[in-house]
Design a protein around this motif. Structure first.
Motif, PDB file in Angstrom:
ATOM      1  N   GLY A  24       0.834  -1.171   0.165  1.00  0.00           N
ATOM      2  CA  GLY A  24      -0.038   0.153  -0.056  1.00  0.00           C
ATOM      3  C   GLY A  24       0.814   1.184  -0.018  1.00  0.00           C
ATOM      4  O   GLY A  24       0.263   2.281   0.474  1.00  0.00           O
TER       5      GLY A  24
ATOM      6  N   GLU B 213      -9.310  -5.479   4.491  1.00  0.00           N
ATOM      7  CA  GLU B 213      -9.807  -4.420   3.933  1.00  0.00           C
ATOM      8  C   GLU B 213     -11.022  -3.531   4.604  1.00  0.00           C
ATOM      9  O   GLU B 213     -11.549  -4.072   5.396  1.00  0.00           O
ATOM     10  N   ASP B 214     -11.238  -2.213   4.314  1.00  0.00           N
ATOM     11  CA  ASP B 214     -12.451  -1.754   4.929  1.00  0.00           C
ATOM     12  C   ASP B 214     -13.816  -2.314   4.286  1.00  0.00           C
ATOM     13  O   ASP B 214     -13.647  -3.382   3.576  1.00  0.00           O
TER      14      ASP B 214
ATOM     15  N   MET C  62     -14.425   0.974  -4.926  1.00  0.00           N
ATOM     16  CA  MET C  62     -12.959   0.881  -4.583  1.00  0.00           C
ATOM     17  C   MET C  62     -12.291   1.811  -5.456  1.00  0.00           C
ATOM     18  O   MET C  62     -12.592   1.685  -6.366  1.00  0.00           O
ATOM     19  N   SER C  63     -11.372   2.293  -4.911  1.00  0.00           N
ATOM     20  CA  SER C  63     -10.526   3.258  -6.069  1.00  0.00           C
ATOM     21  C   SER C  63      -9.611   2.208  -6.784  1.00  0.00           C
ATOM     22  O   SER C  63      -9.383   1.252  -6.333  1.00  0.00           O
TER      23      SER C  63
ATOM     24  N   ASN D  56     -12.775 -10.691   2.810  1.00  0.00           N
ATOM     25  CA  ASN D  56     -12.085  -9.537   3.738  1.00  0.00           C
ATOM     26  C   ASN D  56     -12.400 -10.122   5.215  1.00  0.00           C
ATOM     27  O   ASN D  56     -13.482 -10.384   5.511  1.00  0.00           O
TER      28      ASN D  56
ATOM     29  N   LEU E  44      -4.817  -4.485  -3.755  1.00  0.00           N
ATOM     30  CA  LEU E  44      -5.531  -5.739  -3.495  1.00  0.00           C
ATOM     31  C   LEU E  44      -4.964  -6.817  -4.381  1.00  0.00           C
ATOM     32  O   LEU E  44      -4.622  -7.876  -4.042  1.00  0.00           O
TER      33      LEU E  44
ATOM     34  N   ARG F  57      -6.643   2.748  -7.237  1.00  0.00           N
ATOM     35  CA  ARG F  57      -5.375   2.354  -6.453  1.00  0.00           C
ATOM     36  C   ARG F  57      -5.491   1.212  -5.581  1.00  0.00           C
ATOM     37  O   ARG F  57      -4.628   0.289  -5.440  1.00  0.00           O
ATOM     38  N   SER F  58      -6.675   1.310  -4.546  1.00  0.00           N
ATOM     39  CA  SER F  58      -7.096   0.060  -3.918  1.00  0.00           C
ATOM     40  C   SER F  58      -7.146  -1.109  -4.509  1.00  0.00           C
ATOM     41  O   SER F  58      -6.618  -2.324  -3.938  1.00  0.00           O
ATOM     42  N   ARG F  59      -7.568  -1.138  -5.850  1.00  0.00           N
ATOM     43  CA  ARG F  59      -7.930  -2.410  -6.557  1.00  0.00           C
ATOM     44  C   ARG F  59      -6.522  -3.134  -6.887  1.00  0.00           C
ATOM     45  O   ARG F  59      -6.134  -4.175  -6.769  1.00  0.00           O
TER      46      ARG F  59
END
Length: 362
Positions: A14, A167-168, A80-81, A187, A88, A83-85
């Protein structure tokens, strides 16, 4: 390539290019970008700094155990953004590679082939058909109709690799149907009963076939019902609740949650799906939950969260038998060497140890 590996691990941690440069303190973000795109090659001292900042060994930056996942299917979560994808995807890739690497030490296949009943080749015709499919799969896997003690163990024993990520709430889970081995990602930043339902839900996405004309909403309804049927077969639900009820006490539901590892809300849906509760009776119980502030907050004691264990067992075995070094064992488990020693001595991972210490202080 080295650059691809650096980028993969950075994303899995991250970290932005700037954040990694700040952790290293010896190169710029642009220099790291040049390493990742193979426009430049880091020297030995920079490699050591890179490995330290990323929490891996220098050898890990050159590791070539690779896996092709393909695109994740279904609940990727549009909120999800990008960047988050990417983070992940990279985290999942790293975990899968670690699983494959340690199993290769013992000359094992990644997992036994996923075997499904022959009927699963045909698409279901109605949502209610998933009841029969869930029953067939349980029987094919030798589960009878008893509560499933550890769902992760069941899935991994039958050829599905389970990857847990923290994750959130925007991410529930996804599958990788085109990967070299069947993969379910869930998650684990959730209560244990919700975690198990997500696992069963993603299993439905992985094994069920739908008519081409079905919408995504219809498919979601089907796998949602499949999850309930897989966790609690119809025969057990009727045995526990009876064939027809006008009311159900919250005590019954909270006790059944602990017995089967399925939430009170999921039990209510299950009772309605099977006709044990009429629509009016279902709404009455739901109204009672809402009045007590339990529509979004789960009733009763939390169900314990499951953990994957196959990978940890194999790493411990390889290290104990002298097949890998302590530093490699720590890397494969995502731990520091000191945490590795604690795990081997206590028989618990660092998260379990922290939870036990917290519980003991109460």
């Amino acid at each position: 390539m080295l650059g691809e590996r650096i980028r993969q691990i950075r994303l899995a941690r991250g970290l932005s290019l700037r954040a990694l440069a700040e952790k290293m303190g010896c190169v710029s973000a642009q220099a790291i970008s040049n390493y990742e795109t193979n426009k430049d090659t880091p020297g030995s001292s920079v490699l050591l700094s890179l490995a330290d900042a990323l929490g891996v060994s220098p050898a890990d930056l050159f590791k070539r155990t690779t896996v092709r996942l393909g695109e994740p299917a279904y609940r990727k979560c549009a909120s999800m953004s990008q960047r988050s994808r990417h983070a992940l995807q990279s985290a999942v890739t790293l975990q899968v590679e670690r699983h494959l690497e340690v199993e290769a030490i013992f000359s094992l296949d990644a997992h036994r082939a996923l075997e499904l009943p022959s009927s699963f080749r045909e698409p279901i015709a109605r949502i209610s058909d998933v009841e029969g499919r869930a029953y067939e799969l349980r029987r094919h896997w030798g589960l009878a109709d008893h509560p499933i003690e550890n769902l992760i163990e069941v899935l991994e024993d039958h050829g599905i690799l389970v990857v847990c990520v923290s994750e959130d709430s925007k991410f529930d889970g996804c599958t990788y149907p085109d990967a070299e081995i069947p993969i379910i990602v869930v998650n684990d930043n959730k209560p244990g009963d919700r975690f198990r339902f997500d696992l069963a839900h993603e299993l439905g996405h992985l094994v069920l076939t739908f008519p081409e004309c079905w919408t995504e909403k219809e498919q979601e309804k089907a796998v949602h019902r499949f999850a309930g049927a897989f966790l609690v077969p119809e025969s057990r639900a009727i045995e526990e609740l009876g064939k027809s009820r006008t009311r159900i006490s919250l005590l019954e539901l909270s006790e059944l949650k602990l017995k089967y590892g399925m939430s009170v809300q999921a039990w209510l849906h299950r009772a309605r799906d099977l006709g044990i509760l009429s629509e009016n009776a279902y709404r009455a119980v739901w109204k009672m939950l809402s009045a007590r502030g339990l529509a979004k907050r789960e009733l009763g004691e939390p169900y314990p969260l499951e953990r994957t264990s196959r990978h940890r067992r194999l790493v411990a075995r390889a290290y104990t038998d002298g097949m890998i070094s302590e530093s490699r064992a720590a890397e494969l488990l995502g731990l520091s060497v000191s945490d590795l020693h604690q795990v081997l001595m206590d028989g618990q991972d660092h998260e379990q140890s922290s939870a036990a210490a917290t519980a003991g202080s109460r």
